[in-house]
Design a protein around this motif. Structure first.
Motif, PDB file in Angstrom:
ATOM      1  N   GLY A  48      -0.412  11.070  12.584  1.00 54.01           N
ATOM      2  CA  GLY A  48      -1.738  10.694  12.116  1.00 54.01           C
ATOM      3  C   GLY A  48      -1.691   9.875  10.840  1.00 54.01           C
ATOM      4  O   GLY A  48      -2.399   8.869  10.704  1.00 54.01           O
ATOM      5  N   GLU A  49      -0.847  10.278   9.890  1.00 53.82           N
ATOM      6  CA  GLU A  49      -0.727   9.542   8.627  1.00 53.82           C
ATOM      7  C   GLU A  49      -0.250   8.110   8.872  1.00 53.82           C
ATOM      8  O   GLU A  49      -0.769   7.153   8.281  1.00 53.82           O
ATOM      9  CB  GLU A  49       0.260  10.253   7.696  1.00 53.82           C
ATOM     10  CG  GLU A  49      -0.149  11.653   7.260  1.00 53.82           C
ATOM     11  CD  GLU A  49      -1.205  11.667   6.167  1.00 53.82           C
ATOM     12  OE1 GLU A  49      -1.736  10.591   5.835  1.00 53.82           O
ATOM     13  OE2 GLU A  49      -1.496  12.768   5.662  1.00 53.82           O
ATOM     14  N   LEU A  50       0.750   7.952   9.730  1.00 55.79           N
ATOM     15  CA  LEU A  50       1.306   6.625   9.991  1.00 55.79           C
ATOM     16  C   LEU A  50       0.328   5.755  10.776  1.00 55.79           C
ATOM     17  O   LEU A  50       0.219   4.547  10.516  1.00 55.79           O
ATOM     18  CB  LEU A  50       2.630   6.746  10.743  1.00 55.79           C
ATOM     19  CG  LEU A  50       3.779   7.412   9.974  1.00 55.79           C
ATOM     20  CD1 LEU A  50       5.008   7.549  10.863  1.00 55.79           C
ATOM     21  CD2 LEU A  50       4.126   6.623   8.711  1.00 55.79           C
ATOM     22  N   CYS A  51      -0.389   6.338  11.732  1.00 52.24           N
ATOM     23  CA  CYS A  51      -1.400   5.570  12.464  1.00 52.24           C
ATOM     24  C   CYS A  51      -2.457   5.041  11.502  1.00 52.24           C
ATOM     25  O   CYS A  51      -2.909   3.891  11.631  1.00 52.24           O
ATOM     26  CB  CYS A  51      -2.063   6.444  13.529  1.00 52.24           C
ATOM     27  SG  CYS A  51      -1.081   6.721  15.013  1.00 52.24           S
ATOM     28  N   ALA A  52      -2.859   5.863  10.540  1.00 49.62           N
ATOM     29  CA  ALA A  52      -3.882   5.444   9.579  1.00 49.62           C
ATOM     30  C   ALA A  52      -3.405   4.250   8.761  1.00 49.62           C
ATOM     31  O   ALA A  52      -4.155   3.285   8.539  1.00 49.62           O
ATOM     32  CB  ALA A  52      -4.248   6.609   8.664  1.00 49.62           C
ATOM     33  N   VAL A  53      -2.159   4.296   8.300  1.00 50.68           N
ATOM     34  CA  VAL A  53      -1.612   3.183   7.507  1.00 50.68           C
ATOM     35  C   VAL A  53      -1.527   1.919   8.360  1.00 50.68           C
ATOM     36  O   VAL A  53      -1.921   0.831   7.926  1.00 50.68           O
ATOM     37  CB  VAL A  53      -0.225   3.551   6.941  1.00 50.68           C
ATOM     38  CG1 VAL A  53       0.451   2.316   6.327  1.00 50.68           C
ATOM     39  CG2 VAL A  53      -0.347   4.652   5.891  1.00 50.68           C
ATOM     40  N   LEU A  54      -1.014   2.052   9.585  1.00 49.91           N
ATOM     41  CA  LEU A  54      -0.870   0.884  10.453  1.00 49.91           C
ATOM     42  C   LEU A  54      -2.227   0.262  10.758  1.00 49.91           C
ATOM     43  O   LEU A  54      -2.389  -0.968  10.699  1.00 49.91           O
ATOM     44  CB  LEU A  54      -0.176   1.290  11.755  1.00 49.91           C
ATOM     45  CG  LEU A  54       0.022   0.171  12.788  1.00 49.91           C
ATOM     46  CD1 LEU A  54       0.833  -0.982  12.202  1.00 49.91           C
ATOM     47  CD2 LEU A  54       0.696   0.715  14.045  1.00 49.91           C
ATOM     48  N   GLN A  55      -3.210   1.086  11.080  1.00 53.06           N
ATOM     49  CA  GLN A  55      -4.527   0.561  11.401  1.00 53.06           C
ATOM     50  C   GLN A  55      -5.176  -0.093  10.181  1.00 53.06           C
ATOM     51  O   GLN A  55      -5.875  -1.108  10.304  1.00 53.06           O
ATOM     52  CB  GLN A  55      -5.424   1.677  11.929  1.00 53.06           C
ATOM     53  CG  GLN A  55      -4.904   2.339  13.200  1.00 53.06           C
ATOM     54  CD  GLN A  55      -4.814   1.361  14.368  1.00 53.06           C
ATOM     55  OE1 GLN A  55      -3.970   0.482  14.385  1.00 53.06           O
ATOM     56  NE2 GLN A  55      -5.698   1.528  15.334  1.00 53.06           N
ATOM     57  N   ALA A  56      -4.949   0.471   8.995  1.00 51.28           N
ATOM     58  CA  ALA A  56      -5.496  -0.127   7.775  1.00 51.28           C
ATOM     59  C   ALA A  56      -4.882  -1.499   7.527  1.00 51.28           C
ATOM     60  O   ALA A  56      -5.576  -2.452   7.148  1.00 51.28           O
ATOM     61  CB  ALA A  56      -5.246   0.793   6.581  1.00 51.28           C
ATOM     62  N   LEU A  57      -3.587  -1.623   7.743  1.00 49.10           N
ATOM     63  CA  LEU A  57      -2.915  -2.908   7.563  1.00 49.10           C
ATOM     64  C   LEU A  57      -3.446  -3.948   8.554  1.00 49.10           C
ATOM     65  O   LEU A  57      -3.727  -5.089   8.187  1.00 49.10           O
ATOM     66  CB  LEU A  57      -1.410  -2.746   7.745  1.00 49.10           C
ATOM     67  CG  LEU A  57      -0.649  -2.047   6.613  1.00 49.10           C
ATOM     68  CD1 LEU A  57       0.735  -1.622   7.078  1.00 49.10           C
ATOM     69  CD2 LEU A  57      -0.540  -2.975   5.407  1.00 49.10           C
ATOM     70  N   ARG A  58      -3.584  -3.555   9.801  1.00 50.13           N
ATOM     71  CA  ARG A  58      -4.027  -4.498  10.823  1.00 50.13           C
ATOM     72  C   ARG A  58      -5.493  -4.887  10.641  1.00 50.13           C
ATOM     73  O   ARG A  58      -5.899  -5.984  11.027  1.00 50.13           O
ATOM     74  CB  ARG A  58      -3.807  -3.887  12.208  1.00 50.13           C
ATOM     75  CG  ARG A  58      -2.335  -3.872  12.600  1.00 50.13           C
ATOM     76  CD  ARG A  58      -2.112  -3.195  13.933  1.00 50.13           C
ATOM     77  NE  ARG A  58      -0.739  -3.424  14.390  1.00 50.13           N
ATOM     78  CZ  ARG A  58      -0.156  -2.801  15.404  1.00 50.13           C
ATOM     79  NH1 ARG A  58      -0.854  -1.878  16.084  1.00 50.13           N
ATOM     80  NH2 ARG A  58       1.077  -3.066  15.760  1.00 50.13           N
TER      81      ARG A  58
END
Length: 347
Positions: A48-58
């Motif tokens: 969940g933490e990594l998905c949040a970072v990736l989605q924020a970047l994209r």
């Protein structure tokens, strides 16, 4: 003309009954009220933490400097300090094991390396009253709660699905049929932000905040506080944050990491990525030198959970006290609220 003011975004991940409980992710802008969230029927806090970072970047491309605020040391380290060593070791961690969640971590690294504007990470203390940290925590937990009940369809970037399905916690995951087709090489159904939907509107954000109250980890007061941000950012948050806090982690060369640790000791730089945790970062909170000793009982006990495996768990949490203390330092605790910050599960 390029806007060189800092764009600040908070991110968070959540897993109920981590690992293998319903999972969620969320990000939220500090200006304009824009936010997004997703999750799955089961997973881990780390995914969940990594998905949040990736989605924020994209969701925030371009030349404008981006600051990502998170209470996850794991997400920060996966996005910065651990990546060079993992690449050199052929994507093996310090224990010689394959790096967990590699598809997500590689995608994050790619986004950071190709983004024209700079990316910085700032660690914030979780569960400490930070408006936007609470907002993303509530949105992530709200989506996790809804996904666990089957009220919302799983929503992860394709790298998140691959990381989850390759993990030991994939059993029983409810993957949308069209997503399964894409994962099997079929037609693409996820957009470039990993979604089949537009990002969350204001009403949907409020709905998730209300859903989050069903989770014991979020109380009504926090959800109400979060809901107040949906009409727009508070005046204090509208500041575009030209001054980066001291805990900012930049694209620091490996030779400079030792000095950075001396000045910013809060994020843990040791490779502990082979442990699944829930909000492990909060255990570093200060206590002004006070210490507590003695045996207490947390209720309901682990044995009452359907996820109980018969083994002792290592937990991190805090107890809210409102009681008398005698001259010798003794306090009688009666049903004091206990906030669970972490459940550590070893491989």
């Amino acid at each position: 003309m390029t806007n060189d003011k800092n764009l600040v975004v908070s991110t968070d991940g959540s897993a109920l009954s981590n690992p293998n409980g319903p999972m969620g992710w969320a990000w939220a802008d500090h200006e304009g009220g824009d936010a997004d969230a997703g999750g799955a029927s089961n997973g881990t806090n780390q995914i969940g933490e990594l998905c949040a970072v990736l989605q924020a970047l994209r969701a925030h491309p371009g030349e404008r400097p981006l600051i990502i605020e998170t209470d996850s040391q794991y997400a920060i380290n996966c996005s910065t300090t651990w990546v060079p060593g993992w690449k050199k070791k052929g994507w093996k961690n310090s224990q010689g094991k394959p790096v967990k969640n590699r598809p997500l971590i590689e995608a994050i690294d790619q986004e950071i390396q190709t983004r024209p504007g700079s990316v910085r990470f700032v660690w914030v203390k979780g569960h400490a009253g930070d408006t936007f940290n609470e907002k993303v925590d509530t949105l992530a937990r709200g989506y996790a709660t809804a996904a666990g009940k089957g009220d919302r369809e799983g929503c992860l970037p394709v790298e998140g699905w691959r990381s989850l399905l390759a993990s030991p916690y994939a059993k029983g995951t409810q993957v949308p049929s069209t997503v399964k087709e894409e994962l099997d090489g079929g037609p693409q159904v996820l957009d470039d932000l990993g979604r089949k939907k537009v990002r969350l509107g204001q009403k949907e954000q409020k709905d998730l905040a209300e859903t989050a109250v069903e989770s014991e980890a979020v109380d009504a007061e926090q959800a109400e506080s979060v809901a107040a941000t949906f009409s727009g950012s508070p005046a204090a948050a509208a500041d575009e944050r030209d001054d980066v806090p001291s805990k900012a982690i930049n694209d620091t060369p490996a030779s400079d990491i030792a000095d950075d640790q001396k000045d910013n000791p809060s994020p843990a730089f040791n490779d502990t990525s082979d442990t699944d945790t829930v909000d492990q970062e909060t255990k570093n909170s200060g206590a002004r030198g006070l210490r507590a000793s003695g045996r207490i009982r947390i209720t309901p006990p682990p044995s009452g959970s359907s996820m109980f495996t018969g083994q002792d768990l290592h937990i991190v949490g805090s107890i809210d006290l409102d009681a008398a203390i005698d001259p010798d330092g003794y306090v009688n605790i009666q049903e004091a609220p206990f906030r669970l910050h972490a459940i550590e599960v070893k491989d």
